[in-house]
Design an enzyme around this catalytic site. Structure first.
Site, mmCIF file in Angstrom:
data_model
loop_
_atom_site.group_PDB
_atom_site.id
_atom_site.type_symbol
_atom_site.label_atom_id
_atom_site.label_comp_id
_atom_site.label_asym_id
_atom_site.label_seq_id
_atom_site.Cartn_x
_atom_site.Cartn_y
_atom_site.Cartn_z
ATOM 1 N N PHE A 85 -1.944 15.486 19.341
ATOM 2 C CA PHE A 85 -1.230 15.668 20.607
ATOM 3 C C PHE A 85 0.105 14.950 20.611
ATOM 4 C CE2 PHE A 85 -1.019 11.960 23.403
ATOM 5 C CZ PHE A 85 -1.771 11.023 22.704
ATOM 6 N N LYS A 86 0.318 14.040 19.684
ATOM 7 C CA LYS A 86 1.573 13.285 19.688
ATOM 8 C C LYS A 86 2.792 14.200 19.485
ATOM 9 C CE LYS A 86 -0.406 8.845 19.037
ATOM 10 N NZ LYS A 86 -1.851 9.151 18.897
ATOM 11 N N ASP A 87 2.576 15.371 18.892
ATOM 12 C CA ASP A 87 3.679 16.331 18.743
ATOM 13 C C ASP A 87 4.255 16.757 20.100
ATOM 14 O OD1 ASP A 87 3.687 16.579 15.911
ATOM 15 O OD2 ASP A 87 2.007 17.989 16.004
#
Ligand SMILES: *Cc1c(COP(=O)(O)O)cnc(C)c1O
Length: 466
Positions: A111-113
């Site tokens: 999810f860091k993208d």
């Protein structure tokens, strides 16, 4: 929009300055001076909008004064155009009450993208306005490093130096970093642990002359722009499940408290959030803090969910500040006490301020495996271990059956395929977009974990300030 520090003495800044600064000069974290409020009609109007349009509406108040709506749309279109799913963050149904919000369709499978793809665009835009240059230095235990490298690879005004502990990240995680051969990307394998790598990064930031010579900046989740980008998917999901007419609960696999704090921001803006469930693994400092008021640091126990193996949760400070009445000087005192004794009690105001929105749960390895099997057997869904911790917490939270519960799926199962195979007997294949990862050339330096070795390496390659 103006931003203030949680520790009361740094000057208030606009969005552009806050994005480039990361940490405030008094050691605090930036928050908007007040929360923008959305009316019921404004939330209703999000129904049916694309992810990018939702992002523009939700983030516009936060960037006001720094970006026009047109510019914001341009940056969001570029950032989210790189996701492999048209819905960007699609919802998947598990049973009559439980849903997954898949946040892993970006280039590096976590999810860091969602936040870092936008942050890369923001950095580039702001640096070219100022004709300035930035040197990003970071330490990673896996997911942040690859997402940050992907977001800034090839950008002219940024160099990135990413330290990882040699031999202690998975093959997939290492290759996602070391096969990016852009000239502004420097991967460094450090002899030692993640904590050793992080201590080296801290030491570089504490060296004021070095920091200003190379204009050092951080990309960890203390950066406000990252949290802001994560507020969007709470709106996007809740509106699809009936908000604003219907309340929605969220369960969030939590480490540094960034992702779940974005849910708190969404609630503050008027989204009807019934509950935010903070799911931890056996490294449960946040569960103890929220259930008993006891924020005391223990030893980190390594688990199958490395991105949640933390001792100190940096973004928790933002909740303590906002829920506790926004007294920066008092919080600075409280945090100094914590830094000395490694323990503190939450004040009554902080506990009461958090109590009506947050609940928490500590999930061990058995609980994680049971949740993985439940999703696989009942809905054919293969979860990564972090998402499974979130689902386990969601299922035991006792949320009223009329309220949909959304678990944030924070990583693609293929990113942690050994742990997934152990729990389910199924080995998830790597998605096509990273398919040739294991045949690409790798490039990285191996350095001893000393300050002299690392600073000499950075100084030789980074661009000094003009
Ligand atoms: C970073 C990460 C988390 C924890 O998120 P925080 O914002 O630090 O609480 C959970 N799961 C995965 C897969 C991550 O990469």
């Amino acid at each position: 929009m103006q931003y203030q520090s949680t520790r009361g003495t740094a000057p208030a800044l606009g969005f552009e300055d806050v994005t480039l600064a990361g940490l405030a000069s008094d050691g605090g974290l930036y928050l908007p001076t007040s929360w923008p409020a959305f009316t019921v009609d404004q939330i209703s109007a999000l129904a049916g909008l694309s992810y990018v349009e939702t992002a523009v509406r939700v983030m516009a108040p936060f960037v006001a004064g720094s970006l026009s709506e047109y510019e914001l749309r341009e940056l969001c279109t570029a950032a989210y155009g790189r996701f492999s799913h048209q819905a960007v963050t699609p919802l998947v149904q598990l049973d009559h009450q439980h849903w997954l919000l898949e946040l892993f369709h970006g280039p590096t499978l976590a999810f860091k993208d969602v936040a870092l793809q936008l942050l890369g665009q923001l950095f580039e835009r702001f640096l070219s306005r100022r004709d300035d240059h930035l040197t990003i230095v970071g330490a990673t235990s896996g997911d942040t490093g690859s997402a940050a490298i992907d977001a800034v690879a090839g950008r002219e005004k940024i160099d990135i130096f990413m330290l990882h502990p040699e031999g202690r990240v998975s093959d997939v995680q290492r290759r996602q970093m070391t096969t990016v051969l852009a000239p502004n990307v420097y991967n460094i394998a450090i002899e030692g642990s993640f904590d050793d790598a992080q201590a080296l990064v801290k030491a570089m930031f504490n060296d004021a002359a070095f920091k200003s010579r190379f204009n050092l900046s951080a990309v960890n989740s203390i950066n406000w722009a990252r949290l802001m980008a994560q507020v969007v998917y709470y709106f996007y999901a809740a509106v699809r499940l009936g908000a604003p007419e219907r309340e929605v609960a969220f369960s969030v696999p939590t480490g540094n408290f960034g992702d779940v704090f974005a849910g708190y921001v969404a609630a503050k803006m008027g989204l009807p959030v019934a509950k935010l469930i903070v799911a931890t693994n056996v490294n449960d400092i946040l569960h103890r803090a929220l259930s008993e008021g006891d924020y005391s640091q223990g030893q980190v126990v390594p688990t199958a969910t490395p991105s949640m193996d933390i001792q100190v949760s940096s973004n928790f400070e933002r909740l303590l500040f906002d829920a506790g009445g926004r007294d920066g000087l008092a919080l600075a005192d409280q945090m100094r006490g914590f830094e000395t004794s490694k323990a503190m009690r939450l004040t009554n105001a902080q506990r009461d301020g958090a109590a009506h929105l947050f609940s928490s749960a500590r999930v061990d390895a058995d609980g994680m495996t049971t949740a993985m099997r439940w999703a696989y057997d009942g809905a054919g869904q293969i979860l990564d271990p972090h998402s499974a911790i979130g689902l386990a917490a969601a299922r035991e939270a006792g949320i009223d059956a009329s309220i949909p519960v959304v678990t944030l799926a924070t990583a693609h199962p293929a990113k942690f395929r050994d742990a997934v195979e152990r729990a389910t007997g199924t080995r998830p294949p790597l998605p096509a977009r990273v398919g040739d990862l294991f045949s690409r050339e790798e490039s990285y330096a191996k350095l001893p974990g000393t300050f002299e070795a690392v600073t000499a390496y950075v100084a030789e390659r980074a661009t000094p300030r003009g």
